[in-house]
Design an enzyme around this catalytic site. Structure first.
Site, PDB file in Angstrom:
ATOM      1  N   ASP A   1       2.670 -15.308 -16.469  1.00  0.00           N
ATOM      2  CA  ASP A   1       4.101 -15.019 -16.619  1.00  0.00           C
ATOM      3  C   ASP A   1       4.378 -13.899 -17.602  1.00  0.00           C
ATOM      4  O   ASP A   1       5.476 -13.353 -17.639  1.00  0.00           O
ATOM      5  CB  ASP A   1       4.813 -16.274 -17.152  1.00  0.00           C
ATOM      6  CG  ASP A   1       5.262 -17.196 -16.038  1.00  0.00           C
ATOM      7  OD1 ASP A   1       5.447 -16.722 -14.910  1.00  0.00           O
ATOM      8  OD2 ASP A   1       5.427 -18.400 -16.314  1.00  0.00           O
TER       9      ASP A   1
HETATM   10  C1  GLC Z   1       2.820 -21.486 -18.242  1.00  0.00           C
HETATM   11  C2  GLC Z   1       3.634 -21.568 -16.977  1.00  0.00           C
HETATM   12  C3  GLC Z   1       2.843 -21.123 -15.778  1.00  0.00           C
HETATM   13  C4  GLC Z   1       2.176 -19.819 -16.053  1.00  0.00           C
HETATM   14  C5  GLC Z   1       1.358 -19.842 -17.312  1.00  0.00           C
HETATM   15  C6  GLC Z   1       0.772 -18.507 -17.655  1.00  0.00           C
HETATM   16  O1  GLC Z   1       1.864 -22.482 -18.260  1.00  0.00           O
HETATM   17  O2  GLC Z   1       4.115 -22.870 -16.766  1.00  0.00           O
HETATM   18  O3  GLC Z   1       3.678 -21.007 -14.651  1.00  0.00           O
HETATM   19  O4  GLC Z   1       1.358 -19.521 -14.950  1.00  0.00           O
HETATM   20  O5  GLC Z   1       2.164 -20.257 -18.384  1.00  0.00           O
HETATM   21  O6  GLC Z   1       1.734 -17.598 -18.058  1.00  0.00           O
HETATM   22  C1  GLC Z   2       6.512 -17.988 -21.905  1.00  0.00           C
HETATM   23  C2  GLC Z   2       5.138 -18.584 -22.093  1.00  0.00           C
HETATM   24  C3  GLC Z   2       4.452 -18.816 -20.778  1.00  0.00           C
HETATM   25  C4  GLC Z   2       5.371 -19.551 -19.859  1.00  0.00           C
HETATM   26  C5  GLC Z   2       6.735 -18.912 -19.751  1.00  0.00           C
HETATM   27  C6  GLC Z   2       7.625 -19.790 -18.927  1.00  0.00           C
HETATM   28  O1  GLC Z   2       6.408 -16.728 -21.347  1.00  0.00           O
HETATM   29  O2  GLC Z   2       4.318 -17.773 -22.882  1.00  0.00           O
HETATM   30  O3  GLC Z   2       3.273 -19.530 -20.990  1.00  0.00           O
HETATM   31  O4  GLC Z   2       4.795 -19.597 -18.592  1.00  0.00           O
HETATM   32  O5  GLC Z   2       7.292 -18.744 -21.019  1.00  0.00           O
HETATM   33  O6  GLC Z   2       8.887 -19.331 -18.763  1.00  0.00           O
END
Ligand code: GLC
Ligand code: GLC
Length: 812
Positions: free
Chosen positions: A484
């Site tokens: 993300d």
């Molecule tokens: C969080 C989110 C997931 C994402 C991950 C890496 O665990 O829930 O959707 O893939 O972060 O950013």
């Molecule tokens: C932030 C976190 C990531 C997660 C995301 C969800 O970017 O670092 O892990 O997946 O929020 O919105």
């Protein structure tokens, strides 16, 4: 250092020191009523939705940590106050123990010969948390105490509860009926639900107004009334409704007394919600209390709970000399998968319950660890997820579980999302053999009318990626892929922006090698689905596209020693030896190895070796190296975290199992096992002081090698890590994998293992699978396989289908 131990026979983790390095929690409830409970009794409850139906109040990030919501105090005649779970009183105890079990928690404290034990659970099928208290006097003298039990109610909407004080402090309303205090704030207007707290014993005093009970400037360690040893008999009128009961109890030497407290939730028919003007209709509450609110009722609830878990856990059971492995596979990993599946990313000690809805990709992946437990639930959830897809195959990144509508705030254009649907459907069909599911119809875009079959949704997912390729023929990344925080198209300069939704996120240049890996892996499964449903041409066409993608990765997505991560919006490389920072990122190493991209040239092995060398640590593999030191506008949130944390060089436990699986695909059992045991909590128990979060569940992240607190975990419980590690251990290391044609037996275990036995329920039959590691090769491949004594060819056991128990023997 440890703070407790595993009691495997009882399927419990037993905490023996209340001062754990972080509150160690458990979850109660699986259907409607949920509670979080820490080892000192902290936590909170809600009904279905942690945002809109918060029942008790919790203060996140509080000082002191984990105060509020529930409280028990014992007041001795000499004025000493103590709590069975140490908190909130924090008076030192002579003995303390917390047993977190599957769906229940028992906390016991002893002081000067008085033992106080509280068993917390949500009885299956009921909307209530029951707290069974046993007080036992093991001393020589009569013990005279006042026992206080307390909950603090939240004003339903958890977000408004923490911000709208100009209203909140005037709306609180209660009714008190003997041992039942009803929280009915807003019931007079648009709510038909209320909650209540009930004591099985007629109280000697009560309070329902927080200030009267706790005091304004006192704290929960010694609330005003408890310190005084009396009650205010207060009726909340605005301000903050609570429920507190006082019981004055005399215990002769050797005597014991049992009490049951019930925190319940009730919904009434809107047309029939009053018993009399201004008085809540309480029939349903009374019936509920009658069912669960007597001390002698708890045994039945505990039995139901045990049966429920016996059944779920019997679907995959290993017998192996390694206790740690057994407790992960047989108890804690499946338990975490279930909790994560039920709660998605909503409510934990790191997720406040007011944020995200259900993630498209999160839910699809959670299902991978859960589908063998309750396939029907998985089926339902896939339909919900698919219904938030757009007709062009793109999808909302999140949706709200209550409305089942996509979340317009975050929107779509996370270009890995569509492929996770293929992963989920493939897993469901391989588990169940339910091919009809592909013809079930589902709406698009949260519509009311079913518009297309599940198969069509898969077809659109596949096309969505093909139709959105960039200059190198690799998939466009959009706002982000699985990571993300790798935001190659959003260019956020405003600290008030969300990184993910800044900019238009479109971009026709930035490409993801990770999505390419997914496309190859899941594209093959999609082709297989086409072929097996009689769509031969579609299958052939899909395989051609998969081959083309594979070629594109080999040509443009290989950096020399590892797979490249991406191309940014200007066509620059991300995750290349040419970069100053972020030279190598883990996601494509795991996924492209799983998909065997470039296997004929040995690319997976080279990538796995590079990962080991550059990303490996004693605490698992970091997500990237070296971490970004400065904020990179062209990379987004990934570079916003301090080096070593989260997506910027943390050990993101979710993708360690991708490497583990990749290692098994490459036939390298020792490495697979090595990485599996770095992050699996049971192996980290001895370093609990460093790891800090629960030693029985996975955390999302462990601080990476560039962080000052390397080895320290955060964000335990609700993470896709649970599902992927269960897949890695059960399907790839132990190698018992649902296949289209049956159960595939393809272990990849360390040379020193003698073998193991797994009991696996599959499509209505039970299989007792004995694996003997005769070759001791530390690689993959079985020499022989038999079913009920008959030799089989290949590695797949065809389903017998007689509902019986069958013996499978595999020799490696
Ligand atoms: C969080 C989110 C997931 C994402 C991950 C890496 O665990 O829930 O959707 O893939 O972060 O950013
Ligand atoms: C932030 C976190 C990531 C997660 C995301 C969800 O970017 O670092 O892990 O997946 O929020 O919105």
């Amino acid at each position: 250092m440890r703070y407790g131990y595993f009691d495997d026979a009882n399927r419990e983790y037993v905490i023996t020191d209340p001062k754990t390095p972080w509150p160690w929690i458990n979850y109660l409830g699986t259907e409607g009523f949920f509670s979080l409970i820490s080892n000192t009794g902290g936590g909170y409850s809600f009904y279905r939705d942690a945002l809109y139906r918060r029942i008790t109040r919790y203060r996140y990030n509080g000082v002191p940590m984990d105060d509020g919501s529930r409280g028990f105090w014992i007041r001795e005649v000499d004025g000493t106050l103590w709590s069975p779970g140490w908190k909130p009183a924090r008076t030192p105890l002579d003995a303390y123990e917390c047993r977190h079990g599957l769906g229940y928690t028992r906390i016991t404290g002893t002081k000067s010969g008085l033992e106080a034990s509280v068993l917390f659970t949500v009885p299956p099928g009921e909307n209530a948390e029951v707290q069974n208290v046993t007080l036992r006097n093991a001393g020589e003298a009569v013990r005279r105490i006042s026992f206080y039990a307390y909950v603090e109610f939240a004003l339903w909407n958890a977000q408004a509860d923490g911000e709208n004080f100009q209203r909140n402090l005037s709306t609180g309303e209660v009714e008190v009926h003997g041992g039942t205090i009803i929280h009915k704030t807003e019931y007079r207007e648009r709510r038909n639900h209320f909650s209540f707290y009930h004591s099985s014993r007629t109280p000697d005093g009560f309070d329902s107004d927080r200030e009267s009970f706790v005091g304004l400037y006192e704290g929960l360690a010694a609330p005003l009334r408890v310190a005084l040893g009396d009650s205010g008999d207060s009726i909340a009128d605005g301000w903050s409704p609570v429920a507190a009961f006082r019981h004055d109890i005399d215990l002769a030497p050797g005597a014991a007394v049992e009490l049951a407290f019930v925190l319940g939730y009730v919904e009434n028919d809107p047309r029939d919600k009053w018993a009399a003007p201004g008085l809540v209709k309480r029939d349903a509450a009374e019936a509920l209390i009658d069912r669960v609110g007597r001390p002698d009722r708890i045994a039945a609830a505990m039995e139901d709970l045990r049966d429920y878990w016996d059944d779920l856990l019997s679907r995959f059971r290993i017998d192996h000399p390694d206790d740690k492995l057994e407790r992960m596979v047989n108890i804690w990993n499946p338990y975490q998968c279930m909790v994560t599946y039920n709660l998605a990313r909503s409510a934990s000690y790191f997720e406040s319950g007011i944020g995200r809805g259900l993630g498209f990709r999160d839910t699809s992946q959670d299902l991978l660890g859960f589908v063998h437990q309750i396939p029907e639930k998985a089926r339902e959830r896939i339909l919900d997820v698919a219904a938030t897809q757009f007709p062009d195959g793109g999808c909302y990144h999140q949706y709200q579980p209550l409305t089942k509508k996509g979340n317009a705030g975050i929107g779509g254009n996370f270009r890995d999302d569509p492929l996770w649907l293929i992963a989920a459907v493939s897993a469901y069909v391989r588990e169940t053999g339910d091919w009809d599911f592909l013809e079930a119809t589902v709406p698009f875009d949260g519509g009311a009318e079913p518009q297309a079959t599940v198969f069509t949704h898969l077809q659109r997912s596949f096309r969505q990626v093909l139709d959105n390729r960039g200059p190198h023929g690799l998939p466009l990344i959009g706002r982000a892929d699985w990571n993300d925080c790798l935001n190659l198209n959003t260019f956020s300069t405003d600290p008030n922006d969300s990184f993910q939704t800044a900019g238009d996120g479109e971009g026709r240049v930035a490409e993801s090698v990770f999505i390419a890996g997914m496309f190859v892996l899941y594209g093959r499964q999609y082709a297989e689905i086409c072929r097996r449903t009689g769509r031969r041409d579609a299958a052939d066409a899909a395989l051609k596209e998969v081959a083309a993608m594979e070629a594109a990765v080999v040509e443009h997505g290989w950096d020399g020693q590892w797979y490249l991560r991406a191309y940014d919006a200007r066509g620059g490389k991300v995750g290349s030896a040419e970069c100053d920072e972020g030279k190598i990122l883990i996601e494509p190493q795991g996924f492209c190895a799983m998909a065997e991209i470039g296997a004929d040239r040995g690319l997976p092995e080279t990538a796995l070796e590079s990962s080991e060398r550059l990303l490996g640590t004693d605490h698992g593999l970091v997500i990237l190296w070296p971490a970004y030191r400065d904020y990179h506008l062209e990379l987004g949130e990934i570079s916003s975290y301090p080096p070593g944390y989260k997506e910027n060089g943390g050990i993101f436990c979710h993708n360690n199992p991708w490497v583990v699986i990749g290692e098994t695909v490459a036939g390298r059992a020792e490495q697979a096992w090595h990485w599996y045991t770095r992050i699996a909590p049971a192996w980290r128990e001895d370093i609990s002081h460093l790891h800090r979060t629960e030693p029985y569940v996975y955390a999302q992240m462990i601080a990476g090698k560039e962080a000052a607190r390397h080895g320290e975990a955060k964000n335990s419980w609700l993470t896709g890590t649970a599902a992927w590690n269960f897949v890695a251990i059960s399907q790839h290391i132990l190698g018992i994998r649902p296949h289209w044609d049956g159960l595939e037996i393809d272990p990849c275990v360390p040379a020193e293992w003698e073998g193991f036995v797994v009991e696996r329920r599959f499509r209505g039959d039970s299989y007792r699978i004995t694996v003997r590691n005769e070759s001791r090769s530390g690689g993959r491949g079985i020499r022989s396989l038999s079913l009920d004594g008959r030799p089989l060819r290949g590695s797949v056991v065809p389903p017998v289908g007689d509902g019986g128990v069958h013996d499978v023997e595999a020799v490696l």
